[in-house]
Every structure is written in structure tokens, then in C-alpha cells.
Design a protein around this motif. Structure first.
Motif, mmCIF file in Angstrom:
data_model
loop_
_atom_site.group_PDB
_atom_site.id
_atom_site.type_symbol
_atom_site.label_atom_id
_atom_site.label_comp_id
_atom_site.label_asym_id
_atom_site.label_seq_id
_atom_site.Cartn_x
_atom_site.Cartn_y
_atom_site.Cartn_z
ATOM 1 N N ALA A 1 0.086 -0.672 -0.837
ATOM 2 C CA ALA A 1 -0.727 -1.885 -0.934
ATOM 3 C C ALA A 1 -0.587 -2.755 0.309
ATOM 4 N N GLY A 2 0.155 -2.286 1.303
ATOM 5 C CA GLY A 2 0.385 -3.062 2.520
ATOM 6 C C GLY A 2 -0.541 -2.661 3.643
ATOM 7 N N ARG A 3 -0.158 -3.021 4.840
ATOM 8 C CA ARG A 3 -0.909 -2.683 6.052
ATOM 9 C C ARG A 3 0.085 -2.301 7.143
ATOM 10 N N LEU A 4 -0.390 -1.531 8.107
ATOM 11 C CA LEU A 4 0.414 -1.293 9.295
ATOM 12 C C LEU A 4 0.423 -2.564 10.122
ATOM 13 N N ALA A 5 1.499 -2.768 10.845
ATOM 14 C CA ALA A 5 1.611 -3.937 11.721
ATOM 15 C C ALA A 5 2.390 -3.516 12.964
ATOM 16 N N THR A 6 2.311 -4.340 13.988
ATOM 17 C CA THR A 6 3.003 -4.038 15.231
ATOM 18 C C THR A 6 3.891 -5.203 15.645
ATOM 19 N N THR A 7 4.891 -4.862 16.433
ATOM 20 C CA THR A 7 5.754 -5.860 17.047
ATOM 21 C C THR A 7 5.755 -5.609 18.547
ATOM 22 N N GLN A 8 5.441 -6.643 19.322
ATOM 23 C CA GLN A 8 5.481 -6.557 20.785
ATOM 24 C C GLN A 8 6.894 -6.928 21.229
ATOM 25 N N HIS A 9 7.526 -6.059 22.004
ATOM 26 C CA HIS A 9 8.892 -6.299 22.457
ATOM 27 C C HIS A 9 8.886 -6.835 23.890
ATOM 28 N N GLU A 10 10.015 -7.412 24.303
ATOM 29 C CA GLU A 10 10.132 -8.011 25.638
ATOM 30 C C GLU A 10 9.962 -7.000 26.764
ATOM 31 N N ASP A 11 10.264 -5.737 26.492
ATOM 32 C CA ASP A 11 10.140 -4.703 27.533
ATOM 33 C C ASP A 11 8.738 -4.077 27.554
ATOM 34 N N ASP A 12 7.758 -4.769 27.002
ATOM 35 C CA ASP A 12 6.352 -4.342 26.942
ATOM 36 C C ASP A 12 6.129 -3.069 26.118
ATOM 37 N N THR A 13 7.016 -2.798 25.179
ATOM 38 C CA THR A 13 6.793 -1.702 24.243
ATOM 39 C C THR A 13 6.342 -2.293 22.914
ATOM 40 N N ILE A 14 5.742 -1.458 22.121
ATOM 41 C CA ILE A 14 5.247 -1.872 20.809
ATOM 42 C C ILE A 14 5.851 -0.954 19.760
ATOM 43 N N SER A 15 6.264 -1.514 18.656
ATOM 44 C CA SER A 15 6.724 -0.691 17.537
ATOM 45 C C SER A 15 5.832 -0.976 16.328
ATOM 46 N N PHE A 16 5.671 0.045 15.519
ATOM 47 C CA PHE A 16 4.853 -0.056 14.303
ATOM 48 C C PHE A 16 5.754 -0.134 13.086
ATOM 49 N N PHE A 17 5.280 -0.831 12.074
ATOM 50 C CA PHE A 17 5.972 -0.867 10.792
ATOM 51 C C PHE A 17 4.933 -1.073 9.691
ATOM 52 N N VAL A 18 5.347 -0.827 8.457
ATOM 53 C CA VAL A 18 4.489 -1.108 7.311
ATOM 54 C C VAL A 18 4.888 -2.465 6.772
ATOM 55 N N ASP A 19 3.934 -3.372 6.743
ATOM 56 C CA ASP A 19 4.132 -4.702 6.174
ATOM 57 C C ASP A 19 3.741 -4.634 4.703
ATOM 58 N N CYS A 20 4.717 -4.674 3.815
ATOM 59 C CA CYS A 20 4.459 -4.599 2.370
ATOM 60 C C CYS A 20 3.996 -5.967 1.878
ATOM 61 N N ASN A 21 2.795 -6.343 2.275
ATOM 62 C CA ASN A 21 2.281 -7.683 2.010
ATOM 63 C C ASN A 21 1.309 -7.753 0.831
ATOM 64 N N ASN A 22 1.147 -6.657 0.107
ATOM 65 C CA ASN A 22 0.240 -6.590 -1.038
ATOM 66 C C ASN A 22 -1.183 -7.002 -0.669
ATOM 67 N N ALA A 23 -1.627 -6.585 0.506
ATOM 68 C CA ALA A 23 -3.009 -6.845 0.920
ATOM 69 C C ALA A 23 -3.991 -6.070 0.051
ATOM 70 N N GLY A 24 -3.519 -5.022 -0.611
ATOM 71 C CA GLY A 24 -4.335 -4.309 -1.584
ATOM 72 C C GLY A 24 -4.907 -3.000 -1.085
ATOM 73 N N VAL A 25 -5.423 -2.243 -2.042
ATOM 74 C CA VAL A 25 -6.059 -0.962 -1.759
ATOM 75 C C VAL A 25 -7.550 -1.075 -2.045
ATOM 76 N N LEU A 26 -8.311 -0.281 -1.344
ATOM 77 C CA LEU A 26 -9.761 -0.260 -1.528
ATOM 78 C C LEU A 26 -10.096 0.552 -2.766
ATOM 79 N N PHE A 27 -10.925 -0.001 -3.640
ATOM 80 C CA PHE A 27 -11.359 0.693 -4.851
ATOM 81 C C PHE A 27 -12.875 0.627 -4.909
ATOM 82 N N ILE A 28 -13.502 1.789 -4.820
ATOM 83 C CA ILE A 28 -14.964 1.876 -4.827
ATOM 84 C C ILE A 28 -15.416 2.625 -6.069
ATOM 85 N N HIS A 29 -16.431 2.074 -6.713
ATOM 86 C CA HIS A 29 -17.094 2.774 -7.816
ATOM 87 C C HIS A 29 -18.488 3.127 -7.319
#
Length: 183
Positions: free
Chosen positions: A80-108
């Protein structure tokens, strides 16, 4: 062949606050999957024989699927979360899953005139089946702005197709089927 007609699009959230806290860092195996597409699997069922009082009260099956999905997300908060990124001081980026309950898409949706035999009779999968899935054509890194899980319930003339698209960064084949069996 008939086209798929959209009936409704909603966002389903986990039924509790557990899904709205936490962060799950991605490891190197997860990051390898950022450039490939979502996993898509579908389940095909004959139309359920509902009691007469269910038929008169709207689409109880869709309501039940949404409610049970919301409760299942309690055990799978990262979906139910989203991917997110963190910008580091050495100009690298790391990814993580933000468990923020943004929800899932449900289509009928509905594929008027399409029957189960249209899907299972041919040797090859008919092209209309591709439209029974949400989040088509997305690469996993787009989970930053799109849901990590998309469910599409497509009513057929004599059946129901449940199409599930899940970000391959947060699930492999085993965890994908564990989620579906839990739902």
C-alpha cells in the motif's frame, strides 16, 4: 472483439494505521529490478451464483473484494506504499519503500460479450487479455508516482477475471502468490 469498459476506479487503503508507518530499504537484488516491468498474473472464474438478495443490493462482490483487500493489506503494508528516494551528500541516490498507506489501485471493468471460452479456447492468449490488467507498461521505478499494486476486476459475459499487477521490486513470484492466496 469487444473493448473493455471502465466502470469505476478507486484507491483501496489498508484498514489500519500499521500500513502508514515505516520504511523498507531496498537491497542490491531489489534495485536490479527497477528497470523491468510489473509482474502481471490473472485468475479466471465462472460468474458466482449469488443469492437473490445479493443481486438486488448492487455489486456486493466488488464491495467484498475491496473490503477484503483492505484487510489483507494489514499484513502486507509495503504493497500500500510507494517507492521513494533519498539524495545523499555524495550525489548518490538510494531507493526505499515508504509504507505510507498511499493505497492500491482498484479498477472495476467489464468486457461486454467476452466469454471464458474466448480466453481459454485459443492456443495463444488473446490480445484483449492484456486490457484486463492495470498499470500496463510501467517499469518498476515508476512506483515512485504510481501504486505498487494494481487490481482490476473485469466482468465477462459468463465469468470474472481478476488481474493483478505488482511491482517486482516489492514482490517476487512466491510473495506474489502468498499475497493473492492471503487475499
Amino acid at each position: 472483439m469487444a473493448a473493455v469498459r471502465l466502470i469505476s476506479t478507486t484507491t483501496v487503503h489498508a484498514a489500519n494505521d500499521r500500513a502508514s508507518s515505516g520504511r523498507i530499504e531496498l537491497n542490491t537484488w531489489d534495485i536490479r529490478n527497477l528497470q523491468i516491468g510489473y509482474i502481471q498474473k490473472g485468475l479466471l472464474f465462472p460468474k458466482p451464483k449469488l443469492p437473490l438478495h445479493f443481486k438486488s443490493s448492487g455489486n456486493m462482490l466488488i464491495h467484498h473484494l475491496k473490503t477484503s483487500l483492505s484487510h489483507t493489506l494489514h499484513c502486507f503494508p509495503l504493497l500500500a506504499g510507494r517507492l521513494a528516494t533519498t539524495q545523499h551528500e555524495d550525489d548518490t541516490i538510494s531507493f526505499f519503500v515508504d509504507c505510507n498507506n498511499a493505497g492500491v489501485l482498484f479498477i472495476h471493468a467489464a468486457a461486454d460479450g467476452v466469454t471464458i471460452s474466448v480466453i481459454i479456447k485459443p492456443v495463444y492468449v488473446p490480445s484483449i487479455v492484456h486490457s484486463f490488467f492495470s498499470l500496463n507498461g510501467l517499469d518498476n521505478y515508476k512506483g515512485i508516482t504510481h501504486p505498487l499494486l494494481g487490481m482490476q476486476i473485469t466482468d465477462l459475459a459468463d465469468g470474472i477475471f481478476i488481474g493483478c499487477s505488482i511491482n517486482h521490486v516489492v514482490a517476487d513470484g512466491a510473495s506474489f502468490w502468498h499475497f493473492l492466496n492471503s487475499w
